[in-house]
Scaffold this motif. Structure first.
Motif, PDB file in Angstrom:
ATOM      1  N   GLU A 172     -26.167  43.160  -6.232  1.00  0.00           N
ATOM      2  CA  GLU A 172     -24.824  43.197  -5.425  1.00  0.00           C
ATOM      3  C   GLU A 172     -23.809  42.252  -5.599  1.00  0.00           C
ATOM      4  O   GLU A 172     -22.620  42.295  -5.738  1.00  0.00           O
ATOM      5  N   GLU A 173     -24.402  41.040  -5.677  1.00  0.00           N
ATOM      6  CA  GLU A 173     -23.513  39.847  -5.887  1.00  0.00           C
ATOM      7  C   GLU A 173     -24.229  38.558  -6.531  1.00  0.00           C
ATOM      8  O   GLU A 173     -25.553  38.588  -6.305  1.00  0.00           O
ATOM      9  N   VAL A 174     -23.638  37.803  -7.373  1.00  0.00           N
ATOM     10  CA  VAL A 174     -24.249  36.754  -8.095  1.00  0.00           C
ATOM     11  C   VAL A 174     -23.110  35.732  -7.916  1.00  0.00           C
ATOM     12  O   VAL A 174     -22.157  35.747  -8.187  1.00  0.00           O
ATOM     13  N   HIS A 175     -23.537  34.161  -7.602  1.00  0.00           N
ATOM     14  CA  HIS A 175     -22.621  33.071  -7.294  1.00  0.00           C
ATOM     15  C   HIS A 175     -23.345  32.006  -8.325  1.00  0.00           C
ATOM     16  O   HIS A 175     -24.300  31.801  -7.934  1.00  0.00           O
ATOM     17  N   GLN A 176     -22.685  31.384  -9.175  1.00  0.00           N
ATOM     18  CA  GLN A 176     -22.906  30.456  -9.907  1.00  0.00           C
ATOM     19  C   GLN A 176     -22.608  29.333  -9.209  1.00  0.00           C
ATOM     20  O   GLN A 176     -21.354  29.040  -8.864  1.00  0.00           O
ATOM     21  N   MET A 177     -23.732  28.543  -8.595  1.00  0.00           N
ATOM     22  CA  MET A 177     -23.228  27.284  -7.797  1.00  0.00           C
ATOM     23  C   MET A 177     -22.823  26.125  -8.571  1.00  0.00           C
ATOM     24  O   MET A 177     -22.124  25.307  -8.152  1.00  0.00           O
ATOM     25  N   ASP A 178     -23.591  25.933  -9.593  1.00  0.00           N
ATOM     26  CA  ASP A 178     -23.312  24.758 -10.677  1.00  0.00           C
ATOM     27  C   ASP A 178     -23.801  25.242 -11.883  1.00  0.00           C
ATOM     28  O   ASP A 178     -24.193  26.610 -11.920  1.00  0.00           O
ATOM     29  N   PRO A 179     -23.719  24.630 -12.886  1.00  0.00           N
ATOM     30  CA  PRO A 179     -24.284  25.051 -14.539  1.00  0.00           C
ATOM     31  C   PRO A 179     -25.574  25.573 -14.411  1.00  0.00           C
ATOM     32  O   PRO A 179     -25.831  26.257 -15.444  1.00  0.00           O
ATOM     33  N   THR A 180     -26.339  24.962 -13.320  1.00  0.00           N
ATOM     34  CA  THR A 180     -27.818  25.487 -13.435  1.00  0.00           C
ATOM     35  C   THR A 180     -28.453  25.989 -12.304  1.00  0.00           C
ATOM     36  O   THR A 180     -29.549  26.633 -12.304  1.00  0.00           O
ATOM     37  N   HIS A 181     -27.470  26.471 -11.472  1.00  0.00           N
ATOM     38  CA  HIS A 181     -28.173  26.947 -10.209  1.00  0.00           C
ATOM     39  C   HIS A 181     -27.398  28.354  -9.819  1.00  0.00           C
ATOM     40  O   HIS A 181     -26.123  28.167  -9.700  1.00  0.00           O
ATOM     41  N   VAL A 182     -27.954  29.417  -9.575  1.00  0.00           N
ATOM     42  CA  VAL A 182     -27.373  30.537  -9.436  1.00  0.00           C
ATOM     43  C   VAL A 182     -27.909  31.399  -8.014  1.00  0.00           C
ATOM     44  O   VAL A 182     -29.192  31.321  -7.837  1.00  0.00           O
ATOM     45  N   HIS A 183     -27.180  32.054  -7.262  1.00  0.00           N
ATOM     46  CA  HIS A 183     -27.395  32.572  -5.829  1.00  0.00           C
ATOM     47  C   HIS A 183     -27.319  34.021  -6.284  1.00  0.00           C
ATOM     48  O   HIS A 183     -26.125  34.333  -6.592  1.00  0.00           O
ATOM     49  N   TRP A 184     -28.234  34.878  -5.878  1.00  0.00           N
ATOM     50  CA  TRP A 184     -28.307  36.406  -6.021  1.00  0.00           C
ATOM     51  C   TRP A 184     -28.451  37.056  -4.776  1.00  0.00           C
ATOM     52  O   TRP A 184     -29.208  36.568  -3.793  1.00  0.00           O
TER      53      TRP A 184
END
Length: 148
Positions: A35-47
């Motif tokens: 539903e959503e993906v947010h890249q928090m910084d170059p190496t961390h992703v929230h799903w």
């Protein structure tokens, strides 16, 4: 632990396929259940996902990223998973995209789905939709060429 390996050949150059894959926030456009993906910084992703009526939010860490070759990740919260997507040139205009994942199914429904190989079909479908998405566009929506 469940495993899946699926590949798809896309009719775009290697750099185009790779560049598009680095645009994680575009994943909901071709990944079923995302539903959503947010890249928090170059190496961390929230799903944020909804699969089989089950909503989940979790984080992943990209621990290896080599431009035009591969992106590897592992979960840092939520479901236990690790994976890699690799890119291999077939011709100057065609690329093979291969995804390998391992995860621990949680609960009866996930375990049953894994036994029936529903997860293999989901990954295959996601790669097919990625193929349709990038071939229809002909160009990437963006790119991140950094190394991790």
């Amino acid at each position: 632990m469940a495993t899946v390996t699926e590949s798809v050949d896309v009719h775009v150059p290697l750099h185009t396929a790779y560049n598009q894959w680095t645009q994680f926030e575009e994943f909901p456009r071709f990944m079923e259940g995302v539903e959503e993906v947010h890249q928090m910084d170059p190496t961390h992703v929230h799903w944020k996902t909804r699969i089989g009526g089950v909503e989940r939010e979790f984080d992943t860490e990209i621990f290896e990223q080599q431009p035009d070759e591969r992106v590897a990740w592992r979960s840092t919260s939520g479901p236990d998973q690790v994976g890699v997507v690799s890119f291999q040139p077939i011709t100057d205009a065609d690329t093979r995209v291969t995804m390998q994942m391992e995860w621990t199914p949680e609960g009866f429904a996930e375990k049953a789905g894994s036994l029936m190989q529903l997860d293999d079909r989901r990954v295959h479908g996601d790669l097919e939709r990625f193929k349709e998405f990038i071939e229809a566009r002909g160009t990437e929506t963006g790119a991140w060429r950094g190394e991790v």
